[in-house]
Write an enzyme that holds these catalytic residues in place. Structure first.
Site, PDB file in Angstrom:
ATOM      1  N   HIS A   1      -5.646  -7.664   0.654  1.00 47.36           N
ATOM      2  CA  HIS A   1      -4.880  -6.444   0.873  1.00 47.36           C
ATOM      3  C   HIS A   1      -4.375  -6.323   2.305  1.00 47.36           C
ATOM      4  O   HIS A   1      -3.291  -5.796   2.553  1.00 47.36           O
ATOM      5  CB  HIS A   1      -5.746  -5.241   0.524  1.00 47.36           C
TER       6      HIS A   1
ATOM      7  N   ASP B   1       0.856  -1.182   0.000  1.00 42.16           N
ATOM      8  CA  ASP B   1       0.000   0.000   0.000  1.00 42.16           C
ATOM      9  C   ASP B   1       0.899   1.240   0.000  1.00 42.16           C
ATOM     10  O   ASP B   1       1.885   1.283  -0.738  1.00 42.16           O
ATOM     11  CB  ASP B   1      -0.949  -0.047   1.215  1.00 42.16           C
TER      12      ASP B   1
ATOM     13  N   TYR C   1      -0.944  11.597   0.955  1.00 46.03           N
ATOM     14  CA  TYR C   1      -1.203  11.494  -0.483  1.00 46.03           C
ATOM     15  C   TYR C   1      -0.892  12.813  -1.174  1.00 46.03           C
ATOM     16  O   TYR C   1      -0.342  12.828  -2.276  1.00 46.03           O
ATOM     17  CB  TYR C   1      -2.667  11.125  -0.725  1.00 46.03           C
TER      18      TYR C   1
END
Length: 372
Positions: free
Chosen positions: A350, A169, A296
């Site tokens: 995930h 991730d 981000y």
């Protein structure tokens, strides 16, 4: 250890009482008839989860479990970094830093701690909270800047000459940067994903399998990638609602978890209902959702500023491809890391460290103990 102090989680009762009040006074928006998860997080599911949160979930119990293993705060280049540090039982224990992603936290790895610190092939585990997440300082940094901190944490604060690193991730980028920038001290790296085609690759250089993967990623991005675009462009606008409403926070986090796991197994895929809520609680009690999303934006700014792409290095890399991850071909991984082990796993997704911790622990042990 240098510039390191012990740490324990002690959330005030006032914070918990305030949470209870907010949960009781939620203004539910309603949902389209029969929409399920098609429009985002299912309100029917979320109402059921919130009822459990109010009546059955016990934060104090889980706070005690979170405090079971030694935790510290390190001053790393002037930034306060929270981390767990658990020594392996074997004489040849390898130092391993495990980095979480979003929307999880350092709690992602709690089931793996006993599995990786026992036996003849064990690890000295370092499990930090990325700055901006959880109990670390509320400072959002790019992935590369986090890698710079991890290098100092491992070699400066903790005194290791060489160490190993694993991530997926967001932490995939952190771990890649460690291998690219600090090959002299990083002995090996492990990934559960290695990035995605973003339209910058020359199609003439791509295999047919890579082109198919790129097509899948483009389709997934249009269907599920809105969260990343919001985080990378307008995280502050979203933060007001998520920091104010625990149900809003839960709904946003669950929406992404659902993107990687079918609704019928969403709890199982994250290690259970209590694990879901404990992870959400870490964001809530630390008020860190805003700075976590800003990572981000920090990565986007670094990319927009024309930063040079990280160079591929010779650091040995292991890759584990779980069946509910985007199914990238080996040659895609080989573009950016030195793949010496590529395993397609039989189960998990995930959040494999929470869902199938034994499987993932075996994968890490087998890989890191196969290299020098």
């Amino acid at each position: 250890m240098k510039n390191v102090t012990e740490f324990r989680i002690t959330v005030s009762q006032q914070v918990l009482d305030d949470l209870k009040h907010r949960l009781q006074n939620t203004r539910w928006p309603g949902e389209a008839d029969g929409s399920g998860w098609a429009f985002g997080t299912s309100e029917a599911y979320l109402k059921n989860l919130v009822h459990y949160w109010q009546t059955s979930y016990d934060w104090r119990k889980h706070e005690s479990l979170l405090n079971k293993y030694p935790q510290y705060i390190a001053d790393v280049n002037g930034i306060k970094v929270h981390f767990q540090y658990i020594k392996g039982k074997s004489n040849n224990a390898k130092p391993l830093i495990l980095t979480h992603g979003w929307p999880d936290s350092y709690y992602r790895f709690h089931k793996m701690i006993p599995l990786l610190t026992e036996g003849n092939q064990s690890f000295d585990l370092v499990i930090p909270s990325i700055p901006g997440f959880g109990f670390s300082e509320k400072t959002a940094l790019s992935s590369e800047a986090v890698a710079d901190l991890w290098k100092v944490l491992m070699t400066g604060n903790l005194g290791y000459e060489k160490f190993y690193a694993a991530g997926g991730d967001i932490s995939m980028n952190v771990t890649k940067a460690l291998a690219s920038k600090y090959a002299e001290v990083v002995a090996g790296v492990h990934f559960t994903d290695v990035g995605y085609p973003m339209g910058q690759e020359d199609p003439a250089t791509m295999t047919e399998a890579e082109k198919q993967f790129a097509g899948f990623v483009q389709q997934w991005w249009y269907a599920e990638g809105a969260y990343a675009m919001v985080h990378a462009t307008k995280p502050q606008s979203l933060a007001y609602g998520l920091n104010d409403s625990p149900v809003g926070l839960a709904g946003w986090i669950l929406s992404f978890i659902n993107a990687g796991a079918p609704a019928e197994i969403i709890e199982e895929a994250f290690g259970g209902r209590d694990a879901l809520l404990t992870n959400i609680m870490i964001y809530w009690v630390t008020q860190s959702v805003s700075t976590s999303m800003r990572m981000y934006k920090a990565d986007a700014i670094a990319q927009w500023s024309g930063a040079q792409p990280l160079k591929k290095t010779n650091v040995p890399a292991g890759v584990a491809l779980f069946p509910r991850e985007a199914q990238f071909p080996k040659e895609w991984a080989e573009r950016s890391v030195n793949v010496v082990s590529f395993n397609k796993m039989k189960e998990g997704g995930h959040f494999a460290a929470l869902e199938v911790p034994g499987v993932f622990a075996d994968e890490l042990r087998n890989f890191f103990y196969s290299i020098k």
